[in-house]
Scaffold this active site. Sequence first.
Site, short mmCIF file in Angstrom:
data_model
loop_
_atom_site.label_atom_id
_atom_site.label_comp_id
_atom_site.label_asym_id
_atom_site.label_seq_id
_atom_site.Cartn_x
_atom_site.Cartn_y
_atom_site.Cartn_z
N LYS A 1 0.84 -1.19 0.00
CA LYS A 1 0.00 0.00 0.00
C LYS A 1 0.89 1.26 0.00
O LYS A 1 2.09 1.19 0.24
CB LYS A 1 -0.93 -0.05 1.22
CG LYS A 1 -1.93 -1.23 1.17
CD LYS A 1 -2.79 -1.26 2.42
CE LYS A 1 -3.84 -2.37 2.37
NZ LYS A 1 -4.66 -2.38 3.61
N TYR B 1 -12.09 -2.78 -3.43
CA TYR B 1 -12.65 -2.78 -2.09
C TYR B 1 -14.18 -2.72 -2.09
O TYR B 1 -14.79 -2.29 -1.10
CB TYR B 1 -12.07 -1.62 -1.27
CG TYR B 1 -10.67 -1.91 -0.74
CD1 TYR B 1 -10.43 -3.01 0.09
CD2 TYR B 1 -9.60 -1.08 -1.05
CE1 TYR B 1 -9.15 -3.28 0.59
CE2 TYR B 1 -8.31 -1.34 -0.56
CZ TYR B 1 -8.10 -2.44 0.26
OH TYR B 1 -6.84 -2.70 0.75
N ARG C 1 -1.05 -14.42 4.16
CA ARG C 1 -1.79 -13.73 5.23
C ARG C 1 -1.04 -13.86 6.56
O ARG C 1 -1.00 -12.92 7.33
CB ARG C 1 -3.21 -14.31 5.37
CG ARG C 1 -4.13 -14.06 4.19
CD ARG C 1 -4.79 -12.70 4.15
NE ARG C 1 -5.74 -12.45 5.20
CZ ARG C 1 -6.55 -11.38 5.20
NH1 ARG C 1 -6.54 -10.51 4.21
NH2 ARG C 1 -7.37 -11.18 6.21
N ARG D 1 2.81 -6.42 9.35
CA ARG D 1 2.00 -5.43 10.08
C ARG D 1 2.44 -5.30 11.54
O ARG D 1 2.42 -4.22 12.12
CB ARG D 1 0.52 -5.80 9.99
CG ARG D 1 -0.06 -5.56 8.57
CD ARG D 1 -1.34 -6.31 8.34
NE ARG D 1 -2.06 -5.88 7.15
CZ ARG D 1 -3.18 -6.45 6.71
NH1 ARG D 1 -3.69 -7.49 7.36
NH2 ARG D 1 -3.78 -5.99 5.63
N ASN E 1 -1.86 -0.05 7.37
CA ASN E 1 -1.34 -1.39 7.68
C ASN E 1 -0.51 -2.00 6.56
O ASN E 1 -0.32 -3.22 6.51
CB ASN E 1 -2.47 -2.31 8.17
CG ASN E 1 -3.54 -2.53 7.12
OD1 ASN E 1 -3.44 -2.01 6.00
ND2 ASN E 1 -4.55 -3.31 7.45
N HIS F 1 -1.74 -5.46 1.46
CA HIS F 1 -2.99 -6.18 1.22
C HIS F 1 -2.67 -7.59 0.75
O HIS F 1 -1.72 -7.79 0.00
CB HIS F 1 -3.83 -5.48 0.14
CG HIS F 1 -4.97 -6.33 -0.34
ND1 HIS F 1 -6.18 -6.38 0.32
CD2 HIS F 1 -5.05 -7.24 -1.36
CE1 HIS F 1 -6.96 -7.26 -0.30
NE2 HIS F 1 -6.30 -7.79 -1.32
N GLU G 1 -9.27 -10.67 -7.62
CA GLU G 1 -8.29 -9.58 -7.50
C GLU G 1 -7.18 -9.71 -8.55
O GLU G 1 -6.77 -8.71 -9.14
CB GLU G 1 -7.71 -9.55 -6.08
CG GLU G 1 -8.77 -9.14 -5.05
CD GLU G 1 -8.32 -9.25 -3.60
OE1 GLU G 1 -9.07 -8.81 -2.72
OE2 GLU G 1 -7.22 -9.80 -3.33
P1 IDP Z 1 -7.50 -7.16 5.48
O1 IDP Z 1 -6.74 -6.10 4.70
O2 IDP Z 1 -6.68 -7.73 6.60
O3 IDP Z 1 -8.10 -8.22 4.58
P2 IDP Z 1 -10.19 -6.05 5.74
O4 IDP Z 1 -11.10 -6.26 6.90
O5 IDP Z 1 -10.54 -6.74 4.44
O6 IDP Z 1 -8.70 -6.40 6.21
O7 IDP Z 1 -10.13 -4.49 5.48
C1 IDP Z 1 -9.53 -3.98 4.32
C2 IDP Z 1 -8.68 -2.80 4.68
O8 IDP Z 1 -9.51 -1.74 5.11
C3 IDP Z 1 -7.71 -3.01 5.84
O9 IDP Z 1 -6.50 -3.63 5.47
C4 IDP Z 1 -7.48 -1.60 6.31
O10 IDP Z 1 -6.55 -0.93 5.44
C5 IDP Z 1 -8.85 -0.98 6.09
N1 IDP Z 1 -9.67 -1.00 7.30
C6 IDP Z 1 -10.39 -2.03 7.79
N2 IDP Z 1 -11.02 -1.70 8.92
C7 IDP Z 1 -10.69 -0.40 9.14
C8 IDP Z 1 -11.04 0.54 10.17
O11 IDP Z 1 -11.76 0.25 11.12
N3 IDP Z 1 -10.49 1.79 10.05
C9 IDP Z 1 -9.67 2.15 9.02
N4 IDP Z 1 -9.34 1.30 8.05
C10 IDP Z 1 -9.83 0.05 8.11
MG MG Z 2 -9.65 -8.15 3.18
#
Ligand code: IDP
Ligand code: MG
Length: 149
Positions: free
Chosen positions: A9, A49, A85, A102, A112, A115, A126
């Site tokens: 990212k 997304y 992951r 992370r 974070n 992805h 994707e």
């Molecule tokens: P992942 O990236 O571990 O699969 P997901 O739940 O799919 O996590 O969420 C996608 C992305 O959205 C996260 O990696 C993060 O960048 C962002 N995100 C998820 N939840 C939050 C939040 O509560 N606040 C801000 N960003 C969030």
């Molecule tokens: Mg995800």
Amino acid sequence: MERTFIMIKPDGVQRGLIGDIISRFERRGLKLIAMRFMNVSRELAEAHYAVHKGRPFYNGLIDYITSGPVVAMVWEGPNAIAIARNTMGVTHPLQAAAGTIRGDFGVEIGRNLVHGSDGPETAAFEIGLWFGEDDMVDWERSTERWIRE
Ligand code: IDP
Ligand code: MG
């Protein structure tokens, strides 16, 4: 054999962590199949997304992903999705184990760094969204027998 879509990212790029992040997937034993350094359009970010549309963090997430270049990649290996992951660590860096990307480099969920696809259907979607079949590099890794039995 499984393929997964991985993206460094904008925060990972801006902080000079491209090499460090890629090296973790390399050292883990996953095999790089495709890679592209690119700016992300709003349309692409929104398609990527789409599952999060309507969530409170969605607009901020789209702003974040389109805020600077990313490194989009495809990595291959047995259980590549789960292996990637757990190399990344869980979504919130606070809960991510030390030793994960992370867990070593992040402090907030909205920054974070990386992805990774979360399942086989997501990975197929994707990879198809970010790459064409011609972008997949067919190559033999000379260390293969030292990584896989
Ligand atoms: P992942 O990236 O571990 O699969 P997901 O739940 O799919 O996590 O969420 C996608 C992305 O959205 C996260 O990696 C993060 O960048 C962002 N995100 C998820 N939840 C939050 C939040 O509560 N606040 C801000 N960003 C969030
Ligand atoms: Mg995800």
